[in-house]
Motif scaffolding. Structure first.
Motif, PDB file in Angstrom:
ATOM      1  N   ILE A 273      45.202  51.238  44.405  1.00  0.00           N
ATOM      2  CA  ILE A 273      46.011  49.995  44.091  1.00  0.00           C
ATOM      3  C   ILE A 273      45.330  48.884  44.298  1.00  0.00           C
ATOM      4  O   ILE A 273      45.168  47.774  43.460  1.00  0.00           O
ATOM      5  N   ILE A 274      44.336  48.759  45.394  1.00  0.00           N
ATOM      6  CA  ILE A 274      43.434  47.475  45.651  1.00  0.00           C
ATOM      7  C   ILE A 274      42.398  47.532  44.809  1.00  0.00           C
ATOM      8  O   ILE A 274      41.723  46.755  44.038  1.00  0.00           O
ATOM      9  N   GLN A 275      41.718  48.816  44.430  1.00  0.00           N
ATOM     10  CA  GLN A 275      40.656  48.831  43.444  1.00  0.00           C
ATOM     11  C   GLN A 275      40.952  48.522  41.943  1.00  0.00           C
ATOM     12  O   GLN A 275      40.439  47.748  41.061  1.00  0.00           O
ATOM     13  N   LYS A 276      42.202  48.884  41.590  1.00  0.00           N
ATOM     14  CA  LYS A 276      42.684  48.432  40.381  1.00  0.00           C
ATOM     15  C   LYS A 276      42.882  46.887  40.176  1.00  0.00           C
ATOM     16  O   LYS A 276      42.650  46.380  39.106  1.00  0.00           O
ATOM     17  N   ALA A 277      43.442  46.437  41.042  1.00  0.00           N
ATOM     18  CA  ALA A 277      43.839  44.731  41.229  1.00  0.00           C
ATOM     19  C   ALA A 277      42.625  44.139  41.316  1.00  0.00           C
ATOM     20  O   ALA A 277      42.241  43.293  40.472  1.00  0.00           O
TER      21      ALA A 277
ATOM     22  N   ALA B 291      37.954  37.691  35.270  1.00  0.00           N
ATOM     23  CA  ALA B 291      38.099  36.365  35.432  1.00  0.00           C
ATOM     24  C   ALA B 291      36.859  35.539  35.851  1.00  0.00           C
ATOM     25  O   ALA B 291      36.709  34.354  35.933  1.00  0.00           O
ATOM     26  N   LEU B 292      35.926  36.285  36.274  1.00  0.00           N
ATOM     27  CA  LEU B 292      34.683  35.689  36.823  1.00  0.00           C
ATOM     28  C   LEU B 292      33.921  34.893  35.916  1.00  0.00           C
ATOM     29  O   LEU B 292      33.945  35.267  34.439  1.00  0.00           O
ATOM     30  N   PRO B 293      33.176  34.068  36.308  1.00  0.00           N
ATOM     31  CA  PRO B 293      32.476  33.193  35.327  1.00  0.00           C
ATOM     32  C   PRO B 293      31.116  33.928  34.765  1.00  0.00           C
ATOM     33  O   PRO B 293      30.888  34.832  35.048  1.00  0.00           O
ATOM     34  N   THR B 294      30.434  33.181  34.028  1.00  0.00           N
ATOM     35  CA  THR B 294      29.142  33.536  33.418  1.00  0.00           C
ATOM     36  C   THR B 294      28.161  33.297  34.489  1.00  0.00           C
ATOM     37  O   THR B 294      28.275  32.630  35.626  1.00  0.00           O
ATOM     38  N   LYS B 295      26.785  33.894  34.442  1.00  0.00           N
ATOM     39  CA  LYS B 295      25.788  33.633  35.521  1.00  0.00           C
ATOM     40  C   LYS B 295      25.523  32.207  35.416  1.00  0.00           C
ATOM     41  O   LYS B 295      25.355  31.650  36.873  1.00  0.00           O
TER      42      LYS B 295
ATOM     43  N   MET C 277      33.365  32.398  44.451  1.00  0.00           N
ATOM     44  CA  MET C 277      33.618  33.510  43.525  1.00  0.00           C
ATOM     45  C   MET C 277      35.029  33.493  42.941  1.00  0.00           C
ATOM     46  O   MET C 277      35.311  34.191  41.959  1.00  0.00           O
ATOM     47  N   GLY C 278      35.987  32.595  43.767  1.00  0.00           N
ATOM     48  CA  GLY C 278      37.160  32.704  43.210  1.00  0.00           C
ATOM     49  C   GLY C 278      38.135  33.581  43.885  1.00  0.00           C
ATOM     50  O   GLY C 278      37.600  34.141  44.767  1.00  0.00           O
ATOM     51  N   THR C 279      39.621  33.578  43.658  1.00  0.00           N
ATOM     52  CA  THR C 279      40.329  34.436  44.280  1.00  0.00           C
ATOM     53  C   THR C 279      40.292  36.025  44.348  1.00  0.00           C
ATOM     54  O   THR C 279      40.783  36.778  45.044  1.00  0.00           O
ATOM     55  N   VAL C 280      39.250  36.403  43.184  1.00  0.00           N
ATOM     56  CA  VAL C 280      39.195  37.773  43.155  1.00  0.00           C
ATOM     57  C   VAL C 280      38.508  38.427  44.689  1.00  0.00           C
ATOM     58  O   VAL C 280      38.786  39.521  44.813  1.00  0.00           O
ATOM     59  N   PHE C 281      37.751  37.632  45.082  1.00  0.00           N
ATOM     60  CA  PHE C 281      37.262  37.850  46.635  1.00  0.00           C
ATOM     61  C   PHE C 281      38.052  37.533  47.469  1.00  0.00           C
ATOM     62  O   PHE C 281      37.544  37.589  48.982  1.00  0.00           O
ATOM     63  N   GLY C 282      39.409  37.071  47.429  1.00  0.00           N
ATOM     64  CA  GLY C 282      40.172  36.564  48.513  1.00  0.00           C
ATOM     65  C   GLY C 282      40.133  37.817  49.551  1.00  0.00           C
ATOM     66  O   GLY C 282      40.084  37.456  50.949  1.00  0.00           O
ATOM     67  N   PHE C 283      40.541  38.707  49.146  1.00  0.00           N
ATOM     68  CA  PHE C 283      40.735  39.913  50.049  1.00  0.00           C
ATOM     69  C   PHE C 283      39.555  40.218  50.862  1.00  0.00           C
ATOM     70  O   PHE C 283      39.536  40.828  51.912  1.00  0.00           O
ATOM     71  N   VAL C 284      38.480  40.263  50.382  1.00  0.00           N
ATOM     72  CA  VAL C 284      37.019  40.429  50.995  1.00  0.00           C
ATOM     73  C   VAL C 284      36.978  39.346  51.935  1.00  0.00           C
ATOM     74  O   VAL C 284      36.443  39.725  52.944  1.00  0.00           O
ATOM     75  N   SER C 285      37.128  37.883  51.516  1.00  0.00           N
ATOM     76  CA  SER C 285      36.681  37.232  52.581  1.00  0.00           C
ATOM     77  C   SER C 285      37.551  36.956  53.388  1.00  0.00           C
ATOM     78  O   SER C 285      37.051  36.644  54.674  1.00  0.00           O
ATOM     79  N   SER C 286      38.840  37.428  53.507  1.00  0.00           N
ATOM     80  CA  SER C 286      39.701  37.288  54.559  1.00  0.00           C
ATOM     81  C   SER C 286      39.265  38.361  55.665  1.00  0.00           C
ATOM     82  O   SER C 286      39.391  38.580  57.014  1.00  0.00           O
TER      83      SER C 286
END
Length: 212
Positions: free
Chosen positions: A149-153, A160-164, A46-55
């Protein structure tokens, strides 16, 4: 095992999720850990948007694996075993001690987000962007537990997420079709919801849901 050449294996995920509640009347911890390890590959796609979830997921999985492989590993074979063991050990009532129940609670909350997001994904057309569905699902689930602040970011980064179609192209193997995923995705989401509902009931019964 998950295929090493595949970035994310939805078939394997479905099998491991189903094994959480099908192997025995109790919820199997090893199957839960294996399923979540595969989920983490999805976050990576999913890209860097989920970096904080992944870590966060990675650190929580390491804690649960350490409990399973430790000297008291027999008490962590199932989620029920873990809860009962920690309820009877007074040290886990002290927040300075890392408990399996608190650790799994974070993963449990993320599971609902994933299930609802993939359910929304299934409804989208191939050229629809994922951002709106992801923002809606995040705000209704994980976002409720994150500082403002995390919610907003996170919400901004989701633009930036792609299409389906773009996501499916990242996920599927060279010989897999979109039709295969269209058939499998609802089954995987159903298994996610079953695991979530059964864990939710356990956590409600043992007053764990409000833990920090």
């Amino acid at each position: 095992m998950s295929s090493p050449e595949k970035k994310f294996d939805l078939d394997y995920l479905h099998v491991k999720l189903s094994a959480v509640y099908e192997k025995s009347p109790r919820l199997d911890m090893d199957s839960y850990i294996n399923a979540y390890t595969e989920f983490n590959k999805f976050f990576g796609l999913m890209g860097t948007v989920f970096g904080f979830v992944s870590s966060d997921v990675t650190s929580k999985l390491e804690i649960l694996q350490a409990f399973r492989q430790g000297p008291n590993g027999q008490h962590f074979e199932t989620i029920e075993d873990m809860i009962i063991y920690e309820e009877n050990d007074n040290k886990f009532s002290d927040s300075k001690y890392i408990s399996g129940s608190r650790t799994l609670l974070r993963l449990h909350r993320a599971l609902l987000f994933i299930a609802l997001f993939l359910e929304e994904l299934f409804k989208l057309k191939s050229d629809d962007k994922l951002s709106g569905a992801c923002q809606k699902t995040y705000s209704a689930t994980l976002g409720q537990y994150h500082p403002w602040i995390i919610q907003k970011a996170a919400l901004m980064a989701m633009y930036a997420l792609p299409t389906k179609l773009g996501l499916l192209q990242r996920i599927k193997g060279p010989n897999e079709t979109e039709e295969h995923y269209a058939e499998l995705l609802p089954k995987a989401v159903d298994a996610m919801k079953k695991v979530y509902d059964k864990t939710q009931k356990l956590y409600q019964d043992h007053n764990i849901l409000e833990l920090p």
